[in-house]
Enzyme design. Structure first.
Site, short mmCIF file in Angstrom:
data_model
loop_
_atom_site.label_atom_id
_atom_site.label_comp_id
_atom_site.label_asym_id
_atom_site.label_seq_id
_atom_site.Cartn_x
_atom_site.Cartn_y
_atom_site.Cartn_z
N HIS A 1 -4.19 -13.49 7.55
CA HIS A 1 -4.45 -13.47 6.10
C HIS A 1 -5.39 -14.60 5.68
O HIS A 1 -5.61 -14.80 4.49
CB HIS A 1 -3.13 -13.59 5.34
CG HIS A 1 -2.17 -12.49 5.65
ND1 HIS A 1 -2.14 -11.31 4.96
CD2 HIS A 1 -1.22 -12.39 6.61
CE1 HIS A 1 -1.20 -10.52 5.47
NE2 HIS A 1 -0.63 -11.16 6.48
N ASP B 1 -4.94 -6.19 4.19
CA ASP B 1 -3.52 -6.01 4.45
C ASP B 1 -3.31 -4.58 4.94
O ASP B 1 -3.68 -3.62 4.24
CB ASP B 1 -2.69 -6.21 3.18
CG ASP B 1 -2.58 -7.67 2.76
OD1 ASP B 1 -2.90 -8.55 3.57
OD2 ASP B 1 -2.16 -7.91 1.62
N HIS C 1 2.30 -4.80 6.63
CA HIS C 1 2.55 -6.06 5.93
C HIS C 1 3.82 -5.97 5.07
O HIS C 1 4.59 -6.92 4.99
CB HIS C 1 1.34 -6.43 5.09
CG HIS C 1 1.38 -7.79 4.46
ND1 HIS C 1 2.02 -8.87 5.02
CD2 HIS C 1 0.86 -8.24 3.28
CE1 HIS C 1 1.88 -9.93 4.24
NE2 HIS C 1 1.20 -9.57 3.18
N HIS D 1 2.45 -4.74 -3.57
CA HIS D 1 2.04 -4.49 -2.18
C HIS D 1 2.69 -3.22 -1.64
O HIS D 1 2.02 -2.38 -1.03
CB HIS D 1 2.40 -5.68 -1.29
CG HIS D 1 1.39 -6.77 -1.27
ND1 HIS D 1 1.35 -7.75 -2.23
CD2 HIS D 1 0.40 -7.06 -0.40
CE1 HIS D 1 0.37 -8.59 -1.95
NE2 HIS D 1 -0.23 -8.19 -0.84
N GLU E 1 -8.20 -8.75 0.22
CA GLU E 1 -7.95 -9.96 -0.57
C GLU E 1 -8.88 -11.10 -0.18
O GLU E 1 -9.47 -11.11 0.89
CB GLU E 1 -6.49 -10.41 -0.38
CG GLU E 1 -5.49 -9.42 -0.95
CD GLU E 1 -4.05 -9.72 -0.59
OE1 GLU E 1 -3.19 -9.49 -1.46
OE2 GLU E 1 -3.78 -10.16 0.55
#
Length: 192
Positions: A46, A52, A56, A144, A156
């Site tokens: 990360h 992701d 995750h 998420h 991200e």
């Protein structure tokens, strides 16, 4: 054609909460008795700009090496928004967007669960943001899970400084990291 790098440097980008700081060290150096340079690094998947994968937050979800690469390449829209984004915000925005959405919030934008639900209802392929997480603490897990369990990838820690709002081709391919829940990417936008 123009290529705009929208990646952050894994070693200098903001880190999530208590994640360990990425590091590297030289184990061979030219001029130090070696015929080549060689380094070793350590970081979470990360660190810096990353995708992701469902694993995750989804038990038995796809890992980074299983992510469909066509989700990470194709038409996208960059928009500038800030604050906590709701489902109502997404309902207004999505008719003008491609299936991959990148949000420039200068680190001050995040998705509420209602926004994530609207994104999955519209079968968004990918949503990206220029902060270390797609959501704020209280709704982070729920957002998420909503996105990843319904097939919407999360990108991200972007740097959208040099990408004006508009439509582009996104290329943000994950490394083939078997069994891991995320992967660093070198994310770029391509213009005609």
């Amino acid at each position: 054609m123009r290529i705009i790098d929208i990646s952050t440097d894994a070693f200098t980008a903001p880190n999530y909460a208590d994640d360990p700081q990425p590091m590297y060290k030289w184990i061979r150096r030219l001029g130090g008795g070696s015929e080549y340079n060689l380094s070793v690094m350590g970081m979470t998947p990360h660190s810096g700009t990353h995708i992701d994968a469902p694993l995750h937050f989804v038990e038995d979800g796809d890992s980074a090496d299983m992510v469909a690469l066509d989700k990470c390449y194709g038409s996208c829209t960059v928009v500038t928004l800030s604050g906590v984004l709701t489902g109502e915000d997404m309902d207004k925005l999505l008719p003008h967007c491609r299936k991959r959405l990148l949000i420039r919030g200068k680190g001050n934008a995040s998705l509420e669960l209602s926004a994530a639900r609207v994104l999955t209802d519209h079968d968004m392929t990918l949503v990206g943001i220029d902060s270390v997480s797609i959501s704020y603490d209280e709704q982070e897990e729920a957002v998420h899970k909503e996105l990843l369990s319904k097939g919407t990838l999360i990108l991200e820690n972007l740097d959208l400084t040099n990408a004006p709002d508009g439509d582009y081709i996104l290329c943000a391919l994950p490394l083939k990291l078997g069994g891991l829940e995320a992967s660093p990417v070198r994310a770029v936008l391509i213009t005609k």
